[in-house]
Design a protein around this motif. Sequence first.
Motif, PDB file in Angstrom:
ATOM      1  N   VAL A 180      81.127   0.228 -57.317  1.00 60.37           N
ATOM      2  CA  VAL A 180      80.096   0.106 -56.682  1.00 60.37           C
ATOM      3  C   VAL A 180      79.861  -0.013 -55.063  1.00 60.37           C
ATOM      4  CG1 VAL A 180      77.831  -1.087 -56.440  1.00 60.37           C
ATOM      5  CG2 VAL A 180      78.710  -1.058 -58.451  1.00 60.37           C
ATOM      6  N   ARG A 181      79.420   1.262 -54.448  1.00 63.22           N
ATOM      7  CA  ARG A 181      79.714   1.453 -53.093  1.00 63.22           C
ATOM      8  C   ARG A 181      78.744   0.969 -52.048  1.00 63.22           C
ATOM      9  NH1 ARG A 181      82.990   5.615 -55.332  1.00 63.22           N
ATOM     10  NH2 ARG A 181      85.066   5.228 -55.082  1.00 63.22           N
ATOM     11  N   MET A 182      77.512   0.823 -52.891  1.00 61.71           N
ATOM     12  CA  MET A 182      76.060   0.673 -52.080  1.00 61.71           C
ATOM     13  C   MET A 182      76.179  -1.051 -51.943  1.00 61.71           C
ATOM     14  SD  MET A 182      73.122   2.940 -53.566  1.00 61.71           S
ATOM     15  CE  MET A 182      71.727   1.943 -52.433  1.00 61.71           C
ATOM     16  N   ALA A 183      76.648  -1.379 -50.609  1.00 60.21           N
ATOM     17  CA  ALA A 183      76.707  -2.963 -50.481  1.00 60.21           C
ATOM     18  C   ALA A 183      75.163  -3.542 -50.632  1.00 60.21           C
ATOM     19  CB  ALA A 183      77.263  -3.089 -49.417  1.00 60.21           C
ATOM     20  N   ASP A 184      74.210  -2.883 -50.287  1.00 55.96           N
ATOM     21  CA  ASP A 184      72.972  -3.175 -50.148  1.00 55.96           C
ATOM     22  C   ASP A 184      71.927  -2.634 -51.421  1.00 55.96           C
ATOM     23  OD1 ASP A 184      72.966  -0.356 -49.699  1.00 55.96           O
ATOM     24  OD2 ASP A 184      71.237  -0.806 -47.960  1.00 55.96           O
ATOM     25  N   ALA A 185      72.806  -2.261 -52.336  1.00 58.11           N
ATOM     26  CA  ALA A 185      71.839  -1.764 -53.661  1.00 58.11           C
ATOM     27  C   ALA A 185      70.704  -2.849 -54.261  1.00 58.11           C
ATOM     28  CB  ALA A 185      72.843  -1.278 -54.735  1.00 58.11           C
ATOM     29  N   ALA A 186      71.277  -4.056 -54.410  1.00 61.41           N
ATOM     30  CA  ALA A 186      70.326  -4.977 -54.995  1.00 61.41           C
ATOM     31  C   ALA A 186      68.911  -5.280 -54.047  1.00 61.41           C
ATOM     32  CB  ALA A 186      71.089  -6.443 -55.271  1.00 61.41           C
ATOM     33  N   ALA A 187      69.350  -5.595 -52.718  1.00 63.26           N
ATOM     34  CA  ALA A 187      68.223  -5.726 -51.688  1.00 63.26           C
ATOM     35  C   ALA A 187      67.267  -4.457 -51.677  1.00 63.26           C
ATOM     36  CB  ALA A 187      68.677  -5.904 -50.373  1.00 63.26           C
ATOM     37  N   ARG A 188      67.838  -3.145 -51.645  1.00 57.93           N
ATOM     38  CA  ARG A 188      67.226  -1.735 -51.593  1.00 57.93           C
ATOM     39  C   ARG A 188      66.299  -1.831 -53.007  1.00 57.93           C
ATOM     40  NH1 ARG A 188      69.484   3.482 -50.156  1.00 57.93           N
ATOM     41  NH2 ARG A 188      67.239   3.847 -50.300  1.00 57.93           N
TER      42      ARG A 188
END
Length: 209
Positions: free
Chosen positions: A101-109
């Motif tokens: 998983v490369r989207m570090a902000d996936a959960a927040a977004r």
Amino acid sequence: MTEPPMSLAGLAARLTEQASALAESLGNPVAQPAYLNLVRIAQDVDGLAEQVLKLCVQQSRDAGHTWQEIGDLLGVTRQAAFQRFGKPIDPRTGEPMDKTVRMADAAARAIEIAAAVLDGRMDEARKSFNAEVLAAFTDEVRLNGLATVTGLVGAFEDFGEGEPFVRRIGDHTVVDIPLRHEAGEMKARVAFDADEKVAALLILAPETP
């Protein structure tokens, strides 16, 4: 030169050492422990335990046990167990699929986008949609979907307990977010494409793989 992966016995030995160090620090009544150091040791223990679990699952699979058996033992569905521990082969390349998983902000977004959709702030939400979702996710589609969910579990109240579940499935980063409705639990699923745009947004029963 990269080091070869550690064996299960080696990982278990390191885990024992770190767990013992943590227990010794917590059990010392004389000196106040350095709390940030405890966090560091606990993080090491957690990481080592995850590696041990992955190797144990791999050995169980090599021994012929099914994903259903492993999922039952872990209290999750067989698909959830596979998504966490499996090593799928990409049919396009014949190589193991990248699950990083490369989207570090996936959960927040994902939480921000789900909240905007549930609150009716569609102009805000649509800024994150890819072209396909932007064309398909009309106000009518949104209201029809919410009506179906409301008929099942009542009105949306708040986000539920538990952390969002983030993983990579194929080319997408997928986030499941617990939702609390007046008569039951649901979950929002937000899938991001390779450009980090929303490729899908669904409300599902919590047991949906």
